[in-house]
Design a protein around this motif. Structure first.
Motif, PDB file in Angstrom:
ATOM      1  N   GLU A 274      -8.158  -4.392  19.381  1.00 36.91           N
ATOM      2  CA  GLU A 274      -8.217  -5.656  18.655  1.00 36.91           C
ATOM      3  C   GLU A 274      -8.797  -5.428  17.275  1.00 36.91           C
ATOM      4  O   GLU A 274      -9.657  -6.175  16.840  1.00 36.91           O
ATOM      5  N   ALA A 275      -8.328  -4.374  16.608  1.00 37.97           N
ATOM      6  CA  ALA A 275      -8.944  -4.049  15.320  1.00 37.97           C
ATOM      7  C   ALA A 275      -7.901  -3.639  14.291  1.00 37.97           C
ATOM      8  O   ALA A 275      -6.763  -3.294  14.628  1.00 37.97           O
ATOM      9  N   GLU A 276      -8.295  -3.704  13.041  1.00 37.75           N
ATOM     10  CA  GLU A 276      -7.453  -3.210  11.950  1.00 37.75           C
ATOM     11  C   GLU A 276      -8.364  -2.571  10.909  1.00 37.75           C
ATOM     12  O   GLU A 276      -9.525  -2.956  10.767  1.00 37.75           O
ATOM     13  N   ILE A 277      -7.841  -1.569  10.235  1.00 39.95           N
ATOM     14  CA  ILE A 277      -8.581  -0.943   9.130  1.00 39.95           C
ATOM     15  C   ILE A 277      -7.761  -1.182   7.874  1.00 39.95           C
ATOM     16  O   ILE A 277      -6.607  -0.763   7.795  1.00 39.95           O
TER      17      ILE A 277
ATOM     18  N   GLU B 186      -0.875   5.977   3.122  1.00 43.07           N
ATOM     19  CA  GLU B 186       0.368   5.911   3.901  1.00 43.07           C
ATOM     20  C   GLU B 186       0.359   6.939   5.030  1.00 43.07           C
ATOM     21  O   GLU B 186       0.789   6.654   6.147  1.00 43.07           O
ATOM     22  N   ALA B 187      -0.160   8.122   4.714  1.00 43.39           N
ATOM     23  CA  ALA B 187      -0.247   9.164   5.741  1.00 43.39           C
ATOM     24  C   ALA B 187      -1.179   8.715   6.858  1.00 43.39           C
ATOM     25  O   ALA B 187      -0.893   8.911   8.046  1.00 43.39           O
ATOM     26  N   ALA B 188      -2.287   8.087   6.465  1.00 43.82           N
ATOM     27  CA  ALA B 188      -3.249   7.608   7.460  1.00 43.82           C
ATOM     28  C   ALA B 188      -2.607   6.549   8.355  1.00 43.82           C
ATOM     29  O   ALA B 188      -2.831   6.516   9.564  1.00 43.82           O
ATOM     30  N   HIS B 189      -1.764   5.702   7.762  1.00 42.15           N
ATOM     31  CA  HIS B 189      -1.084   4.662   8.539  1.00 42.15           C
ATOM     32  C   HIS B 189      -0.107   5.271   9.546  1.00 42.15           C
ATOM     33  O   HIS B 189      -0.003   4.803  10.690  1.00 42.15           O
ATOM     34  N   ARG B 190       0.594   6.316   9.114  1.00 42.33           N
ATOM     35  CA  ARG B 190       1.517   6.977  10.052  1.00 42.33           C
ATOM     36  C   ARG B 190       0.754   7.607  11.206  1.00 42.33           C
ATOM     37  O   ARG B 190       1.206   7.601  12.344  1.00 42.33           O
ATOM     38  N   ARG B 191      -0.425   8.126  10.909  1.00 42.75           N
ATOM     39  CA  ARG B 191      -1.220   8.808  11.924  1.00 42.75           C
ATOM     40  C   ARG B 191      -1.889   7.808  12.866  1.00 42.75           C
ATOM     41  O   ARG B 191      -1.876   7.976  14.083  1.00 42.75           O
ATOM     42  N   TYR B 192      -2.487   6.798  12.298  1.00 39.70           N
ATOM     43  CA  TYR B 192      -3.159   5.757  13.088  1.00 39.70           C
ATOM     44  C   TYR B 192      -2.575   4.396  12.708  1.00 39.70           C
ATOM     45  O   TYR B 192      -2.840   3.902  11.616  1.00 39.70           O
ATOM     46  N   PRO B 193      -1.811   3.780  13.599  1.00 39.00           N
ATOM     47  CA  PRO B 193      -1.198   2.497  13.241  1.00 39.00           C
ATOM     48  C   PRO B 193      -2.217   1.393  12.932  1.00 39.00           C
ATOM     49  O   PRO B 193      -1.856   0.401  12.303  1.00 39.00           O
ATOM     50  N   VAL B 194      -3.480   1.539  13.362  1.00 40.98           N
ATOM     51  CA  VAL B 194      -4.461   0.493  13.034  1.00 40.98           C
ATOM     52  C   VAL B 194      -4.740   0.434  11.542  1.00 40.98           C
ATOM     53  O   VAL B 194      -5.301  -0.551  11.055  1.00 40.98           O
ATOM     54  N   VAL B 195      -4.341   1.486  10.824  1.00 43.91           N
ATOM     55  CA  VAL B 195      -4.623   1.504   9.381  1.00 43.91           C
ATOM     56  C   VAL B 195      -3.563   0.715   8.625  1.00 43.91           C
ATOM     57  O   VAL B 195      -2.366   0.906   8.833  1.00 43.91           O
TER      58      VAL B 195
ATOM     59  N   GLY C 294      -2.538  -0.641   4.582  1.00 47.38           N
ATOM     60  CA  GLY C 294      -2.867  -0.387   3.175  1.00 47.38           C
ATOM     61  C   GLY C 294      -2.388  -1.509   2.283  1.00 47.38           C
ATOM     62  O   GLY C 294      -1.363  -2.127   2.538  1.00 47.38           O
ATOM     63  N   ILE C 295      -3.175  -1.789   1.259  1.00 49.34           N
ATOM     64  CA  ILE C 295      -2.747  -2.710   0.206  1.00 49.34           C
ATOM     65  C   ILE C 295      -2.938  -1.953  -1.085  1.00 49.34           C
ATOM     66  O   ILE C 295      -3.977  -1.354  -1.291  1.00 49.34           O
ATOM     67  N   ARG C 296      -1.936  -2.010  -1.936  1.00 50.13           N
ATOM     68  CA  ARG C 296      -2.088  -1.320  -3.212  1.00 50.13           C
ATOM     69  C   ARG C 296      -2.061  -2.342  -4.331  1.00 50.13           C
ATOM     70  O   ARG C 296      -1.086  -3.059  -4.505  1.00 50.13           O
ATOM     71  N   LEU C 297      -3.143  -2.422  -5.095  1.00 54.97           N
ATOM     72  CA  LEU C 297      -3.190  -3.355  -6.211  1.00 54.97           C
ATOM     73  C   LEU C 297      -2.340  -2.814  -7.366  1.00 54.97           C
ATOM     74  O   LEU C 297      -2.153  -1.608  -7.494  1.00 54.97           O
ATOM     75  N   SER C 298      -1.855  -3.727  -8.179  1.00 55.34           N
ATOM     76  CA  SER C 298      -0.932  -3.329  -9.249  1.00 55.34           C
ATOM     77  C   SER C 298      -1.635  -2.571 -10.361  1.00 55.34           C
ATOM     78  O   SER C 298      -0.985  -1.915 -11.166  1.00 55.34           O
TER      79      SER C 298
ATOM     80  N   ALA D 249       1.663  -4.017   7.206  1.00 55.00           N
ATOM     81  CA  ALA D 249       1.433  -5.461   7.311  1.00 55.00           C
ATOM     82  C   ALA D 249       2.304  -6.006   8.429  1.00 55.00           C
ATOM     83  O   ALA D 249       3.470  -5.655   8.537  1.00 55.00           O
ATOM     84  N   SER D 250       1.699  -6.865   9.270  1.00 53.11           N
ATOM     85  CA  SER D 250       2.431  -7.348  10.439  1.00 53.11           C
ATOM     86  C   SER D 250       3.451  -8.411  10.064  1.00 53.11           C
ATOM     87  O   SER D 250       4.503  -8.512  10.660  1.00 53.11           O
TER      88      SER D 250
END
Ligand code: UDP
Ligand code: MG
Length: 325
Positions: free
Chosen positions: A33-36, A52-61, A63-67, A306-307
């Motif tokens: 029940e968590a998100e990073i 992005e690599a971290a997200h592929r490795r752990y789906p709980v991660v 990312g948001i990238r500011l402009s 993002a879900s």
């Protein structure tokens, strides 16, 4: 969603993999029940690729990238606005704040606290200058500001949903997040920890950024500097009176007034005070101007994990579509 972890990252390509490993370990008990959320503050290095690599490795991660680079406090705000958890844990990307303290913070929150902030018992691997300025800053801020802002704390903390919602409801653009949580109220408590040295990279707070941060904090939480102008005026009146006495006496006693010294003194003293007062007013007027523009604090350029689809703001999506057609 029970827990959201929010981390602002600016040029932290080296720290991100280590950070994610340690965070994933630390949130283990709440993992289902968590998100990073890693908010990339317009980094110019490979931070986004690392996220992005971290997200592929752990789906709980996620990312948001500011402009563009908007600064620590805005990047943190972007992450906080994206967070969906009932409890929100925030820390720096450089692992100066140990994620392992989370279970203790969770326990304090179970006892009914809304904000459990980390209090730095000790700072390792930081320059004497940084420690000294930080020490003085928090004491100076508290003598000026109208709310009690806990000393020697950063944004490292666990907060409840309702206290986060309170802070997100504050619309100011010049953000001093730890002060905003203090102002919002609710039950708060500090938890001591030892601040470690950075795991990698260099500080993203050069002296200039520290100064800007400090003025944001001061002007955001106190109008006393403005009122200081009145006190300075009284002081200068008093000094003028003393000088008048001196000038009068020397006129009577010596018949000659050695003019230029006192003149020079007077001119530099009063122009100093005037400039200072003008400067203080300028700080506030500048901030009024910035706030009155009502600009969005940031734009999201990219998202990962993002879900419910990308939350690209409307005003950014428009020009993109035009480009495509
Ligand atoms: N940071 C950011 N944008 C900036 C500067 C810093 O998002 O413009 C992030 C940085 O990546 C780190 C946190 O803010 O996660 C604190 O920065 P840093 O560790 O450099 O500050 P220090 O600990 O030296 O005060
Ligand atoms: Mg740091």
């Amino acid at each position: 969603m029970q827990l959201s972890v929010v981390v602002p990252c600016y040029n932290e390509e080296e720290s991100v993999p280590m950070l994610v490993d340690r965070l994933v370990q630390a949130i283990e008990p709440w993992a289902d029940e968590a998100e990073i959320i890693l908010a990339d503050d317009g980094s110019s290095d490979e931070t986004w690729a690392a996220i992005e690599a971290a997200h592929r490795r752990y789906p709980v991660v996620r990312g948001i990238r500011l402009s563009a680079n908007r600064g620590h406090q805005v990047a943190l705000t972007a992450g906080l606005e994206a967070a969906k958890g009932e409890r929100i844990f925030m820390l720096d990307a450089d692992l100066q704040d140990p994620p392992e303290i989370l279970p203790d913070m969770m326990m304090m929150m179970d006892r009914g606290y809304d904000v459990v902030y980390g209090r730095r018992a000790e700072r390792q691997g930081e320059t004497l200058f940084k420690k000294a300025t930080a020490y003085l800053f928090y004491r100076f801020l508290n003598t000026l500001s109208d709310v009690e802002i806990p000393k020697d704390t950063g944004d490292f903390r666990l907060v409840s949903r309702r206290s986060l919602d309170a802070v997100l409801a504050m619309p100011e653009r010049a953000r001093f997040i730890r002060g905003m949580f203090a102002w919002a109220g609710f039950k708060q408590i500090g938890l001591e920890y030892v601040r470690d040295p950075r795991v990698a990279g260099v500080t993203k707070y050069p002296f200039r950024a520290m100064l800007r941060f400090a003025t944001d904090a001061l002007t955001g939480f106190s109008t006393k500097p403005l009122k200081m102008a009145t006190r300075l005026a009284f002081l200068s009146l008093y000094v003028t009176f003393l000088m008048a006495v001196y000038v009068f006496l020397s006129l009577v006693l010596h018949n000659t007034a050695p003019g230029w010294a006192s003149m020079l003194l007077a001119i530099s003293f009063f122009s100093g005070i005037q400039l200072l007062t003008l400067g203080i007013m300028g700080e506030y007027i500048g901030r009024l101007y910035m706030e009155s523009k009502q600009r969005p604090m940031y734009f999201v350029a990219e998202e990962t994990g993002a879900s419910d689809g990308p939350a690209v703001p409307q005003n950014l999506r428009e020009p993109l579509r035009r480009e495509a057609s």
